[in-house]
Design an enzyme around this catalytic site. Structure first.
Site, PDB file in Angstrom:
ATOM      1  N   ARG A 154       0.810  -1.239   0.000  1.00 14.02           N
ATOM      2  CA  ARG A 154       0.000   0.000   0.000  1.00 14.02           C
ATOM      3  C   ARG A 154       0.843   1.288   0.000  1.00 14.02           C
ATOM      4  O   ARG A 154       0.464   2.296   0.594  1.00 14.02           O
ATOM      5  CB  ARG A 154      -0.984   0.049   1.182  1.00 14.02           C
ATOM      6  CG  ARG A 154      -1.953  -1.085   1.250  1.00 14.02           C
ATOM      7  CD  ARG A 154      -2.961  -1.089   0.107  1.00 14.02           C
ATOM      8  NE  ARG A 154      -3.756  -2.291   0.176  1.00 14.02           N
ATOM      9  CZ  ARG A 154      -3.457  -3.434  -0.464  1.00 14.02           C
ATOM     10  NH1 ARG A 154      -2.395  -3.503  -1.257  1.00 14.02           N
ATOM     11  NH2 ARG A 154      -4.232  -4.486  -0.367  1.00 14.02           N
ATOM     12  N   SER A 157     -10.737  -0.538   3.748  1.00 12.21           N
ATOM     13  CA  SER A 157     -10.020  -0.870   4.987  1.00 12.21           C
ATOM     14  C   SER A 157      -9.360   0.387   5.537  1.00 12.21           C
ATOM     15  O   SER A 157      -8.625   1.060   4.820  1.00 12.21           O
ATOM     16  CB  SER A 157      -8.948  -1.919   4.718  1.00 12.21           C
ATOM     17  OG  SER A 157      -9.578  -3.132   4.406  1.00 12.21           O
ATOM     18  N   GLU A 185      -4.297   3.248   6.930  1.00 19.64           N
ATOM     19  CA  GLU A 185      -3.971   3.164   5.496  1.00 19.64           C
ATOM     20  C   GLU A 185      -4.528   4.418   4.807  1.00 19.64           C
ATOM     21  O   GLU A 185      -3.937   4.959   3.883  1.00 19.64           O
ATOM     22  CB  GLU A 185      -4.626   1.901   4.915  1.00 19.64           C
ATOM     23  CG  GLU A 185      -4.439   1.743   3.412  1.00 19.64           C
ATOM     24  CD  GLU A 185      -5.190   0.532   2.865  1.00 19.64           C
ATOM     25  OE1 GLU A 185      -5.174  -0.543   3.506  1.00 19.64           O
ATOM     26  OE2 GLU A 185      -5.786   0.667   1.787  1.00 19.64           O
TER      27      GLU A 185
HETATM   28  C1  FAD Z   1     -15.582   0.601  -0.683  1.00 21.11           C
HETATM   29  C2  FAD Z   1     -14.073   0.709  -0.836  1.00 21.11           C
HETATM   30  C3  FAD Z   1     -13.344  -0.445  -1.070  1.00 21.11           C
HETATM   31  C4  FAD Z   1     -11.936  -0.371  -1.205  1.00 21.11           C
HETATM   32  N1  FAD Z   1     -11.254  -1.517  -1.448  1.00 21.11           N
HETATM   33  C5  FAD Z   1      -9.901  -1.466  -1.602  1.00 21.11           C
HETATM   34  C6  FAD Z   1      -9.152  -2.659  -1.868  1.00 21.11           C
HETATM   35  O1  FAD Z   1      -9.685  -3.750  -1.993  1.00 21.11           O
HETATM   36  N2  FAD Z   1      -7.798  -2.541  -1.999  1.00 21.11           N
HETATM   37  C7  FAD Z   1      -7.153  -1.340  -1.893  1.00 21.11           C
HETATM   38  O2  FAD Z   1      -5.921  -1.286  -2.041  1.00 21.11           O
HETATM   39  N3  FAD Z   1      -7.843  -0.185  -1.652  1.00 21.11           N
HETATM   40  C8  FAD Z   1      -9.185  -0.226  -1.510  1.00 21.11           C
HETATM   41  N4  FAD Z   1      -9.890   0.927  -1.247  1.00 21.11           N
HETATM   42  C9  FAD Z   1      -9.162   2.209  -1.069  1.00 21.11           C
HETATM   43  C10 FAD Z   1      -9.023   3.054  -2.351  1.00 21.11           C
HETATM   44  O3  FAD Z   1     -10.069   2.798  -3.247  1.00 21.11           O
HETATM   45  C11 FAD Z   1      -7.669   2.839  -3.044  1.00 21.11           C
HETATM   46  O4  FAD Z   1      -6.597   3.157  -2.198  1.00 21.11           O
HETATM   47  C12 FAD Z   1      -7.574   3.686  -4.336  1.00 21.11           C
HETATM   48  O5  FAD Z   1      -6.524   3.181  -5.117  1.00 21.11           O
HETATM   49  C13 FAD Z   1      -7.370   5.180  -4.077  1.00 21.11           C
HETATM   50  O6  FAD Z   1      -7.492   5.873  -5.319  1.00 21.11           O
HETATM   51  P1  FAD Z   1      -8.072   7.360  -5.396  1.00 21.11           P
HETATM   52  O7  FAD Z   1      -7.942   7.825  -6.801  1.00 21.11           O
HETATM   53  O8  FAD Z   1      -9.428   7.419  -4.816  1.00 21.11           O
HETATM   54  O9  FAD Z   1      -7.021   8.115  -4.482  1.00 21.11           O
HETATM   55  P2  FAD Z   1      -7.315   9.337  -3.476  1.00 21.11           P
HETATM   56  O10 FAD Z   1      -8.103   8.825  -2.337  1.00 21.11           O
HETATM   57  O11 FAD Z   1      -7.826  10.506  -4.199  1.00 21.11           O
HETATM   58  O12 FAD Z   1      -5.814   9.632  -2.985  1.00 21.11           O
HETATM   59  C14 FAD Z   1      -5.113   8.697  -2.215  1.00 21.11           C
HETATM   60  C15 FAD Z   1      -3.677   9.226  -2.023  1.00 21.11           C
HETATM   61  O13 FAD Z   1      -3.014   9.261  -3.276  1.00 21.11           O
HETATM   62  C16 FAD Z   1      -2.613  10.595  -3.621  1.00 21.11           C
HETATM   63  N5  FAD Z   1      -2.818  10.733  -5.068  1.00 21.11           N
HETATM   64  C17 FAD Z   1      -3.944  10.478  -5.760  1.00 21.11           C
HETATM   65  N6  FAD Z   1      -3.713  10.618  -7.083  1.00 21.11           N
HETATM   66  C18 FAD Z   1      -2.421  10.983  -7.208  1.00 21.11           C
HETATM   67  C19 FAD Z   1      -1.578  11.263  -8.315  1.00 21.11           C
HETATM   68  N7  FAD Z   1      -2.011  11.216  -9.570  1.00 21.11           N
HETATM   69  N8  FAD Z   1      -0.277  11.606  -8.075  1.00 21.11           N
HETATM   70  C20 FAD Z   1       0.205  11.680  -6.807  1.00 21.11           C
HETATM   71  N9  FAD Z   1      -0.555  11.435  -5.709  1.00 21.11           N
HETATM   72  C21 FAD Z   1      -1.844  11.075  -5.918  1.00 21.11           C
HETATM   73  C22 FAD Z   1      -3.466  11.518  -2.757  1.00 21.11           C
HETATM   74  O14 FAD Z   1      -2.792  12.730  -2.487  1.00 21.11           O
HETATM   75  C23 FAD Z   1      -3.650  10.667  -1.500  1.00 21.11           C
HETATM   76  O15 FAD Z   1      -2.499  10.788  -0.679  1.00 21.11           O
HETATM   77  C24 FAD Z   1     -11.288   0.884  -1.124  1.00 21.11           C
HETATM   78  C25 FAD Z   1     -12.044   2.040  -0.901  1.00 21.11           C
HETATM   79  C26 FAD Z   1     -13.421   1.957  -0.773  1.00 21.11           C
HETATM   80  C27 FAD Z   1     -14.219   3.209  -0.568  1.00 21.11           C
END
Ligand code: FAD
Length: 327
Positions: free
Chosen positions: A199, A247, A318
């Site tokens: 992660r 999570s 996380e």
């Molecule tokens: C219902 C649910 C289920 C989930 N299941 C999982 C799972 O099974 N496995 C898992 O790993 N995660 C899971 N997640 C967590 C999440 O979906 C992941 O971590 C996802 O990859 C985050 O992507 P995001 O675009 O929403 O990032 P954001 O939440 O927008 O950002 C997350 C972090 O990344 C940074 N960031 C985002 N984009 C960039 C970029 N382009 N460049 C630099 N920094 C950036 C942000 O500043 C922040 O620090 C789940 C979430 C939910 C709500």
């Protein structure tokens, strides 16, 4: 350079901002011609559905635009951060100072760039949603991304978080990542030379993920679709539905997961204000509809204290906490 137009309502909001923001407003027209949304509630940009206003929110759609924006905000010493789909961030009730850069409006292309035998390299831009990429892989008969079915958010967020499930994770299918630093310089890094861990992508703060090169294989579309359906069903049975970030805590080193420890501590169903530890999956801290960010943070602290007292294990979140005072 064309100046951006500010609506009257926006002007009223700007007047409520701290003093330094006038430097920002005066200076911004020199380096940003796109739309600016002022005082946007972060609850509308996060899956947690909580969070105060982002002072200024912008949606760059191209690399030059993004580089010019970074140059400007860094020159004026304005705080900034990048977000993707907002599915792994918990924003404070106070909100976010400075500029919040959202990369999900542009940067969404997916292109096959190389194909030899059954090996296929696909370039995917940061703003593409993980869901749309997984669907695209199913339609194109490409295997390798099935593990990610049902994970919300963008490709950028997935590359930064090294998103994973069911034994797979992004870094295992990633050939390289194209990055932009805060000076606007762009470099492509091989994923195997980055410090990818559980992660975490291991890059310094301030690096922006622009696109990823994914190493996939040709497979049978129907088999890929069936596998995605099975994994999605598994996910739906084991995960609660309310607003969350998935999570909440990282699994600690060792055999026992964060969810197992929280459940063993007898915390399932515990509430603080509108926040609750899910009865279905103990590592999901959910918003019951009326939670504040403060409720969620207090629930997080309660879990950390109880689990540490009972098992001597400190659970690290996380989820990324944004807009909170350090400590
Ligand atoms: C219902 C649910 C289920 C989930 N299941 C999982 C799972 O099974 N496995 C898992 O790993 N995660 C899971 N997640 C967590 C999440 O979906 C992941 O971590 C996802 O990859 C985050 O992507 P995001 O675009 O929403 O990032 P954001 O939440 O927008 O950002 C997350 C972090 O990344 C940074 N960031 C985002 N984009 C960039 C970029 N382009 N460049 C630099 N920094 C950036 C942000 O500043 C922040 O620090 C789940 C979430 C939910 C709500």
């Amino acid at each position: 350079m064309e100046a951006f137009v500010m609506e009257r309502e926006d002007m009223a909001r700007v007047r409520e901002m701290p003093a330094w923001s006038s430097v920002f407003n005066d200076g911004m027209a020199d380096f940003w011609v796109g739309e600016v949304l002022w005082q946007q509630p972060m609850s509308e940009y996060t899956t947690y559905r909580v969070g105060g206003p982002a002072q200024a929110m912008v949606f760059p759609c191209g690399i030059r635009e993004l580089a010019s924006l970074l140059d400007g905000v860094c020159r004026l010493d304005i705080p900034w951060r990048v977000i993707g789909g907002g599915s792994n961030i918990l924003v404070s009730d106070k909100g976010l100072e400075g500029v919040t850069i959202v990369l999900t409006k542009g940067f969404s292309a997916k292109t096959i760039v190389h194909e030899v035998d059954d090996h296929v390299l696909v370039k995917v831009e940061t703003g593409c949603s993980l869901a749309s990429f997984v669907n695209w892989c199913v339609e194109h008969g490409l295997t390798g991304m099935e593990f990610a079915v049902g994970i919300p958010g963008s490709i950028g967020g997935a590359m930064v978080m090294n998103a994973g499930a069911f034994g797979g994770e992004i870094s295992k299918v990633l050939g390289s990542v194209t990055l932009m630093n805060s000076q606007g310089e762009v470099v492509e890094k091989e994923a195997c030379r980055m410090n990818y861990t559980y992660r975490n992508w291991g890059e310094e703060r301030g690096q922006i993920a622009l696109e990823g090169l994914f190493a996939l294989r040709r497979g049978d579309s129907q088999a890929i679709r069936t596998s995605c359906r099975k994994l999605l069903k598994k996910r739906q049975t084991h995960q609660p539905k309310g607003p969350s970030c998935g999570s909440f805590f990282r699994n600690p080193p060792g055999a026992e997961t964060a969810g197992y420890l929280i459940e063993k501590a007898g915390l399932k169903g515990t509430r603080v204000g509108g926040a609750e530890i899910s009865k279905i999956h103990a590592n999901f801290l959910i918003n019951r509809g009326n939670a504040s960010a403060r409720d969620l943070v207090r629930l997080m602290e309660l879990v950390q204290n109880e689990v540490e007292q009972k098992f001597g294990v400190f659970l690290e979140p996380e989820v990324k906490l944004l807009g909170f005072e350090p400590g």
